[in-house]
Scaffold this motif. Structure first.
Motif, PDB file in Angstrom:
ATOM      1  N   THR A 221       0.853  -1.188   0.000  1.00  0.00           N
ATOM      2  CA  THR A 221       0.000   0.000   0.000  1.00  0.00           C
ATOM      3  C   THR A 221       0.889   1.239   0.000  1.00  0.00           C
ATOM      4  OG1 THR A 221      -1.755  -1.134   1.254  1.00  0.00           O
ATOM      5  CG2 THR A 221      -1.787   1.286   1.236  1.00  0.00           C
ATOM      6  N   GLY A 222       0.622   2.138  -0.908  1.00  0.00           N
ATOM      7  CA  GLY A 222       1.440   3.348  -1.008  1.00  0.00           C
ATOM      8  C   GLY A 222       0.629   4.523  -1.512  1.00  0.00           C
ATOM      9  N   VAL A 223       1.325   5.543  -1.962  1.00  0.00           N
ATOM     10  CA  VAL A 223       0.697   6.780  -2.429  1.00  0.00           C
ATOM     11  C   VAL A 223       0.943   6.925  -3.923  1.00  0.00           C
ATOM     12  CG1 VAL A 223       0.708   9.299  -2.228  1.00  0.00           C
ATOM     13  CG2 VAL A 223       0.962   7.870  -0.182  1.00  0.00           C
ATOM     14  N   TYR A 224      -0.077   7.396  -4.640  1.00  0.00           N
ATOM     15  CA  TYR A 224       0.084   7.627  -6.078  1.00  0.00           C
ATOM     16  C   TYR A 224      -0.267   9.061  -6.428  1.00  0.00           C
ATOM     17  CZ  TYR A 224      -4.981   7.651  -7.091  1.00  0.00           C
ATOM     18  OH  TYR A 224      -6.315   7.966  -7.151  1.00  0.00           O
ATOM     19  N   GLY A 225       0.204   9.498  -7.585  1.00  0.00           N
ATOM     20  CA  GLY A 225      -0.135  10.820  -8.091  1.00  0.00           C
ATOM     21  C   GLY A 225      -0.299  10.777  -9.592  1.00  0.00           C
TER      22      GLY A 225
END
Length: 312
Positions: A221-225
């Motif tokens: 699980t991580g952050v996207y842009g």
């Protein structure tokens, strides 16, 4: 994402220039409604009202307005485009029915199927802009009017593409090019982009292709842009933040409403992912909400609303 074109027959209008039926058509479709027009005429003067979320003034929120990209007012029935999948084709471009409405003077009462009763003071700002002021939460939403024939569905789609990624339960890898260097992302077979929260959370899974999206084990699980590409509306930059090895950068293209292409510049590899488990942001046949809704986030700074209710 396709445009629906309206065809008007000039000869037909000229033939009935003095009839009541002709007057109704003019009220229905003319741009720039008169300041003296009734509220019903004003709402029906444009087929689509785009909810300009960043123009919102006040600290409150109305859920159905945060979700909708467009609203349409049609003979007492409120329609909305809540999804980008099928945007421009669903319901002939109007979207889906989401409730009923009534008008009285410049007051709009909405009976939304999920959010229930909502009431607004309506102000005409200019020829194609209206303000919906909710006296109960002191918040104003601004809507811009368009006809289906001149509404840029493609622009709205690509301008909000991160919401499109959230409209499937998972994205399954269905193609990997036979060229390009071996890299860590080759092992990722599923991606998921989560609505709500910080609006920028993704998950990835290495479960075998063909697995049921409802039973995937999410390894990370991580952050996207999602970012723009200069001078190319149809190409985006996707960044996946993998802490344990590095950020992954992709050129993101939309092939159709269910398929995206990711080009990985670092390795020269092309991947295709198909959406699995379409999420319609509205209600089931029983009238129950099927999914915790996404909410469009304001990028503008919140501020006090100078508007006050005109009601006695």
């Amino acid at each position: 994402m396709k445009k629906i074109k309206l065809l008007f027959v000039a000869a037909f209008l000229m033939l009935f220039a003095t009839s009541c039926h002709h007057e109704e058509i003019i009220v229905e479709y003319q741009p720039g409604p008169s300041q003296n027009a009734s509220l019903e005429q004003l709402l029906r003067s444009y087929e689509l009202w785009y909810v300009d979320i960043n123009q919102t003034v006040g600290y409150g929120e109305t859920p159905f307005l945060q979700i909708a990209f467009t609203l349409s007012f049609r003979d007492g029935v409120l329609f909305a485009n809540n999804n980008l999948v099928g945007f421009g084709s669903q319901g002939n471009g109007f979207g889906i029915p989401v409730g009923d409405y009534e008008t009285s003077q410049m007051i709009l009462d909405v009976y939304h199927d999920i959010d229930g009763f909502q009431t607004y003071d309506v102000y005409q700002i200019d020829s194609n802009t209206i303000e919906l002021y909710n006296p109960n939460n002191d918040t104003s939403y601004f809507l811009n009017g368009y006809q289906r024939s001149n509404f840029d569905y493609n622009f709205i789609f690509y301008d909000n593409i991160h919401y499109f990624l959230q409209e499937y339960e998972a994205w399954e890898k269905t193609y990997t090019s036979n060229y390009g260097a071996i890299n860590e992302f080759d092992n990722e077979n599923f991606l998921q982009f989560l609505a709500g929260g910080n609006d920028s959370t993704f998950r990835s899974s290495q479960d075998p292709v063909g697995s049921n999206p409802n039973y995937l084990y999410w390894d990370y699980t991580g952050v996207y842009g999602v970012g723009d590409v200069s001078n190319n509306m149809y190409l985006k930059k996707l960044v996946l933040d993998y802490d344990y090895f590095a950020n992954e950068y992709f050129d993101l293209s939309v092939l159709n409403d269910q398929t995206i292409e990711l080009y990985h510049p670092a390795s020269g590899t092309v991947y295709e992912f198909k959406g699995r488990g379409y999420i319609q942001y509205m209600k089931s046949a029983e009238g129950k909400q099927t999914k915790e809704p996404k909410q469009r986030k304001r990028t503008s700074k919140m501020k006090d609303n100078p508007r006050t209710s005109s009601r006695v």
